[in-house]
Design a protein around this motif. Structure first.
Motif, PDB file in Angstrom:
ATOM      1  N   GLY A   1      27.009  36.533  50.107  1.00 49.51           N
ATOM      2  CA  GLY A   1      27.667  37.440  51.046  1.00 49.51           C
ATOM      3  C   GLY A   1      27.658  36.949  52.494  1.00 49.51           C
ATOM      4  O   GLY A   1      28.602  37.221  53.245  1.00 49.51           O
TER       5      GLY A   1
ATOM      6  N   ASP B   1      30.718  35.049  53.155  1.00 45.83           N
ATOM      7  CA  ASP B   1      31.896  35.925  53.248  1.00 45.83           C
ATOM      8  C   ASP B   1      31.988  36.548  54.642  1.00 45.83           C
ATOM      9  O   ASP B   1      33.060  36.601  55.241  1.00 45.83           O
ATOM     10  CB  ASP B   1      31.784  37.081  52.236  1.00 45.83           C
TER      11      ASP B   1
ATOM     12  N   TYR C   1      36.903  40.643  38.864  1.00 43.24           N
ATOM     13  CA  TYR C   1      37.031  41.906  39.618  1.00 43.24           C
ATOM     14  C   TYR C   1      38.301  42.645  39.193  1.00 43.24           C
ATOM     15  O   TYR C   1      38.317  43.866  39.072  1.00 43.24           O
ATOM     16  CB  TYR C   1      37.081  41.643  41.130  1.00 43.24           C
TER      17      TYR C   1
HETATM   18  P1  ADP Z   1      24.355  38.328  47.997  1.00 46.06           P
HETATM   19  O1  ADP Z   1      24.846  37.954  49.359  1.00 46.06           O
HETATM   20  O2  ADP Z   1      23.032  38.997  47.974  1.00 46.06           O
HETATM   21  O3  ADP Z   1      24.416  37.181  47.032  1.00 46.06           O
HETATM   22  P2  ADP Z   1      26.682  40.095  47.943  1.00 46.06           P
HETATM   23  O4  ADP Z   1      27.149  41.098  46.952  1.00 46.06           O
HETATM   24  O5  ADP Z   1      26.512  40.548  49.345  1.00 46.06           O
HETATM   25  O6  ADP Z   1      25.356  39.434  47.379  1.00 46.06           O
HETATM   26  O7  ADP Z   1      27.740  38.897  47.999  1.00 46.06           O
HETATM   27  C1  ADP Z   1      27.923  38.050  46.921  1.00 46.06           C
HETATM   28  C2  ADP Z   1      29.248  37.337  47.114  1.00 46.06           C
HETATM   29  O8  ADP Z   1      29.206  36.124  46.370  1.00 46.06           O
HETATM   30  C3  ADP Z   1      30.411  38.133  46.564  1.00 46.06           C
HETATM   31  O9  ADP Z   1      31.589  37.734  47.242  1.00 46.06           O
HETATM   32  C4  ADP Z   1      30.457  37.679  45.105  1.00 46.06           C
HETATM   33  O10 ADP Z   1      31.719  37.856  44.524  1.00 46.06           O
HETATM   34  C5  ADP Z   1      30.143  36.207  45.283  1.00 46.06           C
HETATM   35  N1  ADP Z   1      29.507  35.565  44.133  1.00 46.06           N
HETATM   36  C6  ADP Z   1      28.251  35.728  43.674  1.00 46.06           C
HETATM   37  N2  ADP Z   1      28.022  34.932  42.622  1.00 46.06           N
HETATM   38  C7  ADP Z   1      29.166  34.258  42.391  1.00 46.06           C
HETATM   39  C8  ADP Z   1      29.576  33.279  41.438  1.00 46.06           C
HETATM   40  N3  ADP Z   1      28.746  32.840  40.501  1.00 46.06           N
HETATM   41  N4  ADP Z   1      30.835  32.794  41.505  1.00 46.06           N
HETATM   42  C9  ADP Z   1      31.690  33.242  42.462  1.00 46.06           C
HETATM   43  N5  ADP Z   1      31.370  34.159  43.395  1.00 46.06           N
HETATM   44  C10 ADP Z   1      30.121  34.658  43.369  1.00 46.06           C
END
Ligand code: ADP
Length: 493
Positions: free
Chosen positions: A18, A21, A365
């Motif tokens: 995250g 992002d 999603y």
């Molecule tokens: P964290 O930052 O604790 O990992 P969040 O929910 O805040 O969790 O953000 C996770 C982000 O990373 C989201 O955009 C999610 O879709 C993405 N993500 C997590 N694991 C994967 C993966 N294996 N492949 C693609 N995107 C992923």
């Protein structure tokens, strides 16, 4: 208003979760509010050639690190009115993988000094340096201990956003002098001392001008020992400069109406495409094809934070109800192997994808029905926000940002966007999933839920306005006039 973001990751260049992002999307929205925003991050070996080839070399200089003199190159790339600066040093950053190397403390000590030196080298003086997590938390410390005394740097304000207090950057005390070039008094006066070590996050929290964290609930939770992870006392001490601002998501990247990764686009007014995406997902992942079978999905780091121990305790009972499970994630090998085992055992009903894949994430999603996020703790969580955007109903635990963004569906008022539970155990989780499945079989109610989910506004507009107000407050604190923006924050909201 000039704002510089300093961070260890940023989408689309590199992303592990995250944090990437947020750093990749918030600057664009701040720029829309009229702020002049730049981002600085390491030039990692993993940054794809497609971006590297568009970067311009700006200059190089030498960064002193105790007895070492390290090369530092600066590259620049501009996109969506945001300038991205890349700090180049092949010894520290030209490796595969972003974090988790044995010398991360030294790498980010170098980065900290390089960022601050870069400002003078480029003759670029931001009003605010906005740091993110422990990787850049030493910027306020180094600024206050050293750089603020130079005329060029005077009166720059620092903001530190805590994305996850679990990760703090705890290293040996001698790193203060050896890598950061800072005096040991920062240990002796308590700024950096954490048992016998130094703690980057703690130093940043104590010395920055404002702290933000990524949801209101988490901003209260981290004052408790469980969530504070050893820094709850510091959080209580810093309460007056702490604000919770719930993250948004990039509505251009995560948009079922325009998403290029999915089979068929759709929106809240015409949802037929979602059923097509579901069938396409089943086909892609080798699941039994059928529109009526509910698909539960998880896209996540596979770590204990994400509530996987309680998932393990109840998920087979759920699968036996005739449900399909799709998991995309990487992390602890125990969890990776567990989902591989389920995939093997329930061929056609379970698909475990142990990898990082942005395109597949978006297809999941779009193509699934229920999104599972039963986290033990969750500072904000973006997964549930993305799921809502795609009309996939979240089942979450009431903690941190999950609590702030998901409300239990109320059949009588037809309000709410998902299903929640509070007590951290598999019984409560199973009950919440079963409730969601009961609603799934009621077509009218489920349609309403999907509409509610897709109508939620989790774009960055509101949060960007809140950040701008916070920056304004900081810049007017010393009796200054503040700095004009093209649009006032409330107009932006
Ligand atoms: P964290 O930052 O604790 O990992 P969040 O929910 O805040 O969790 O953000 C996770 C982000 O990373 C989201 O955009 C999610 O879709 C993405 N993500 C997590 N694991 C994967 C993966 N294996 N492949 C693609 N995107 C992923």
């Amino acid at each position: 208003m000039k704002v510089l973001f300093a961070a260890g990751e940023c989408y689309p260049f590199v992303k592990t979760g995250g944090l990437g992002d947020v750093v990749g999307s918030l600057p664009k929205y701040l720029a829309e509010c009229g702020a002049e925003v730049s981002v600085v991050l390491p030039l990692y070996g993993d940054i794809p050639y497609i971006y590297r080839s568009k970067m311009n070399y700006i200059k190089n200089f030498t960064v002193p690190m105790s007895w070492r003199k390290q090369y530092c190159g600066v590259f620049k790339y501009t996109k969506d009115n945001v300038n991205f600066y890349f700090i180049d040093n092949e010894y520290y950053f030209k490796r595969s993988g972003v974090f988790g190397h044995g010398d991360d403390g030294e790498r980010f000590s170098f980065f900290t000094r390089a960022v601050l030196m870069m400002l003078k080298e480029l003759d670029y003086r931001p009003d605010i340096i906005h740091c993110h997590d422990w990787h850049t938390a030493m910027i306020p410390v180094m600024y206050k201990a050293e750089f603020q005394y130079y005329e060029f740097y005077r009166d720059i304000k620092t903001v530190l956003t805590v994305h996850n207090l679990k990760f703090q950057g705890v290293f040996r005390r001698d790193m203060l002098g050896n890598c950061l070039n800072l005096d040991d008094y920062l240990y002796r006066d308590g700024t950096m001392s954490y048992y016998d070590c130094i703690n980057f996050m703690q130093g940043g929290l104590k010395t920055c001008d404002e702290i933000t964290t990524v949801s209101k609930t988490y901003s209260h939770e981290i004052e408790e020992p469980f969530f504070g992870d050893g820094l709850d006392g510091v959080m209580r001490e810093c309460r007056d400069k702490l604000t919770g601002i719930v993250n948004g998501i990039d509505y251009e990247i995560f948009n079922p109406k325009t998403d290029i990764y999915i089979e068929k686009n759709y929106d809240e007014d015409s949802m037929a495409g979602k059923a097509v995406d579901k069938l396409a997902l089943q086909k892609e992942l080798g699941l039994d094809e059928g529109k009526g079978v509910p698909i539960i999905s998880m896209v996540t780091r596979l770590t204990s934070q994400k509530g996987l121990d309680i998932v393990k305790e109840c998920i087979e009972d759920i699968i036996c109800r005739g449900v399909q499970l799709v998991v995309l994630g990487t992390g602890d090998s125990d969890y990776e192997n567990y989902f591989r085992y389920l995939d093997d055992k329930y061929t056609g009903s379970v698909s475990a994808n142990i990898k990082f894949d942005n395109g597949l994430a978006q297809r999941i999603y779009a193509g699934s029905d229920i999104f599972l996020m039963p986290s033990l703790f969750e500072p904000c969580g973006l997964g549930q926000l993305i799921a809502l955007r795609y009309g996939t109903i979240p089942v979450v635990r009431e903690t941190g940002g999950l609590k702030d963004t998901v409300q239990f569906y109320n059949e009588a008022t037809e309000e709410g966007n998902g299903f929640t539970f509070y007590d951290y155990n598999s019984y409560e989780l199973k009950r919440a999933i079963n409730t969601s499945l009961d609603y799934y079989s009621d077509k009218r109610q489920w349609k309403k839920l999907m509409k509610n989910a897709m109508k939620c506004d989790n774009s960055w507009h509101k949060a960007a306005g809140e950040y701008i107000s916070l920056y304004q407050k900081l810049l007017t604190k010393n009796g200054e006039e503040g700095i004009a923006l093209e649009a006032a924050p409330d107009e932006v909201v």
